[in-house]
Design an enzyme around this catalytic site. Structure first.
Site, PDB file in Angstrom:
ATOM      1  N   CYS A 100      -4.129   5.121   1.869  1.00 21.92           N
ATOM      2  CA  CYS A 100      -3.764   3.702   1.851  1.00 21.92           C
ATOM      3  C   CYS A 100      -2.921   3.375   0.608  1.00 21.92           C
ATOM      4  O   CYS A 100      -3.021   4.051  -0.425  1.00 21.92           O
ATOM      5  CB  CYS A 100      -5.014   2.837   1.804  1.00 21.92           C
ATOM      6  SG  CYS A 100      -5.991   2.860   3.306  1.00 21.92           S
ATOM      7  N   GLU A 155      -3.256   0.946  -1.509  1.00 19.73           N
ATOM      8  CA  GLU A 155      -4.062   0.581  -2.682  1.00 19.73           C
ATOM      9  C   GLU A 155      -4.479   1.828  -3.457  1.00 19.73           C
ATOM     10  O   GLU A 155      -4.412   1.890  -4.685  1.00 19.73           O
ATOM     11  CB  GLU A 155      -5.337  -0.163  -2.258  1.00 19.73           C
ATOM     12  CG  GLU A 155      -5.098  -1.450  -1.505  1.00 19.73           C
ATOM     13  CD  GLU A 155      -5.020  -1.253   0.012  1.00 19.73           C
ATOM     14  OE1 GLU A 155      -4.379  -0.286   0.476  1.00 19.73           O
ATOM     15  OE2 GLU A 155      -5.603  -2.085   0.723  1.00 19.73           O
ATOM     16  N   CYS A 200     -10.993   1.459   0.300  1.00 20.60           N
ATOM     17  CA  CYS A 200     -10.229   0.947  -0.844  1.00 20.60           C
ATOM     18  C   CYS A 200     -11.039  -0.071  -1.641  1.00 20.60           C
ATOM     19  O   CYS A 200     -10.932  -0.124  -2.870  1.00 20.60           O
ATOM     20  CB  CYS A 200      -8.896   0.359  -0.378  1.00 20.60           C
ATOM     21  SG  CYS A 200      -7.744   1.629   0.161  1.00 20.60           S
ATOM     22  N   ASN A 208       1.395   3.062   1.674  1.00 17.08           N
ATOM     23  CA  ASN A 208       0.579   3.972   2.486  1.00 17.08           C
ATOM     24  C   ASN A 208       1.411   5.180   2.914  1.00 17.08           C
ATOM     25  O   ASN A 208       2.628   5.083   3.106  1.00 17.08           O
ATOM     26  CB  ASN A 208      -0.094   3.272   3.669  1.00 17.08           C
ATOM     27  CG  ASN A 208       0.821   2.446   4.545  1.00 17.08           C
ATOM     28  OD1 ASN A 208       1.857   1.958   4.109  1.00 17.08           O
ATOM     29  ND2 ASN A 208       0.434   2.284   5.794  1.00 17.08           N
ATOM     30  N   ILE A 209       0.728   6.291   3.033  1.00 20.34           N
ATOM     31  CA  ILE A 209       1.364   7.577   3.344  1.00 20.34           C
ATOM     32  C   ILE A 209       0.560   8.228   4.464  1.00 20.34           C
ATOM     33  O   ILE A 209      -0.630   8.529   4.275  1.00 20.34           O
ATOM     34  CB  ILE A 209       1.367   8.489   2.098  1.00 20.34           C
ATOM     35  CG1 ILE A 209       2.077   7.801   0.916  1.00 20.34           C
ATOM     36  CG2 ILE A 209       2.018   9.841   2.431  1.00 20.34           C
ATOM     37  CD1 ILE A 209       1.867   8.489  -0.424  1.00 20.34           C
ATOM     38  N   GLU A 210       1.189   8.386   5.617  1.00 19.70           N
ATOM     39  CA  GLU A 210       0.474   8.926   6.777  1.00 19.70           C
ATOM     40  C   GLU A 210       0.819  10.404   6.997  1.00 19.70           C
ATOM     41  O   GLU A 210       1.954  10.829   6.755  1.00 19.70           O
ATOM     42  CB  GLU A 210       0.805   8.099   8.017  1.00 19.70           C
ATOM     43  CG  GLU A 210       0.334   6.667   7.847  1.00 19.70           C
ATOM     44  CD  GLU A 210       0.608   5.778   9.057  1.00 19.70           C
ATOM     45  OE1 GLU A 210       1.398   6.164   9.935  1.00 19.70           O
ATOM     46  OE2 GLU A 210       0.002   4.694   9.090  1.00 19.70           O
ATOM     47  N   CYS A 253      -9.078  -2.024   3.219  1.00 20.09           N
ATOM     48  CA  CYS A 253     -10.126  -1.373   4.019  1.00 20.09           C
ATOM     49  C   CYS A 253     -11.365  -1.141   3.148  1.00 20.09           C
ATOM     50  O   CYS A 253     -11.324  -1.285   1.915  1.00 20.09           O
ATOM     51  CB  CYS A 253      -9.605  -0.050   4.589  1.00 20.09           C
ATOM     52  SG  CYS A 253      -9.554   1.295   3.394  1.00 20.09           S
TER      53      CYS A 253
END
Ligand code: THU
Length: 132
Positions: free
Chosen positions: A53, A55, A88, A42-44, A85
């Site tokens: 996310c 996935e 995804c 995941n990359i915020e 989620c």
């Protein structure tokens, strides 16, 4: 590639998560039907909504390389277990109508689901066929 190896790769990808805001790390591995394998974390993003996310990172890597059909996706995360989620689930469904979805706690302990388990009565590409 066997399930244990795919799970190990997801744990390695989880370590690369960029999560300065939630601190919640997720990793994923996708095995495509053509045999190719991609991982993602995941990359915020500070404005939050562009966050991706794990996935979808893995799946979009596969798609952007020209691979299309998911055989298996493995998901690991800081919650035990970490389920995908809703967004995804829909993306998995797009590229993996019969995908195996493995939610792993460790290489020994995991649960396997179908997309119909996770996204019953789903909408997908075939539903648009009649209108093309
Ligand atoms: N996250 C995932 O990477 N995959 C999921 O399916 C659930 C949520 C990430 C998004 C965000 O970076 C963090 O977990 C907390 O929601």
């Amino acid at each position: 590639m066997d399930k244990r190896e795919l799970i190990k790769m997801a744990f390695e990808a989880q370590k690369k998560a960029y999560v300065p805001y939630s601190k919640f790390r997720v990793g994923a591995t996708v095995l495509m039907k053509d045999g190719s394998v991609y991982t993602g974390c995941n990359i915020e993003i500070s404005s939050y909504s562009p966050t991706l996310c794990a996935e979808r990172t893995a799946i979009f890597k596969a798609i952007s390389e020209g691979s299309r059909e998911i055989d298996t996706i493995v998901i690991v995360g800081d919650a035990d277990p970490t389920y995908p989620c809703g967004v995804c689930r829909q993306v998995i469904r797009e590229f993996g109508r019969d995908a195996k979805v493995i939610i792993a706690s460790s290489v020994e302990k995991y649960r396997e689901y179908t997309i119909d388990d996770l996204l019953p009565h789903s909408f997908g590409p075939e539903d648009l066929e009649e209108n093309r």
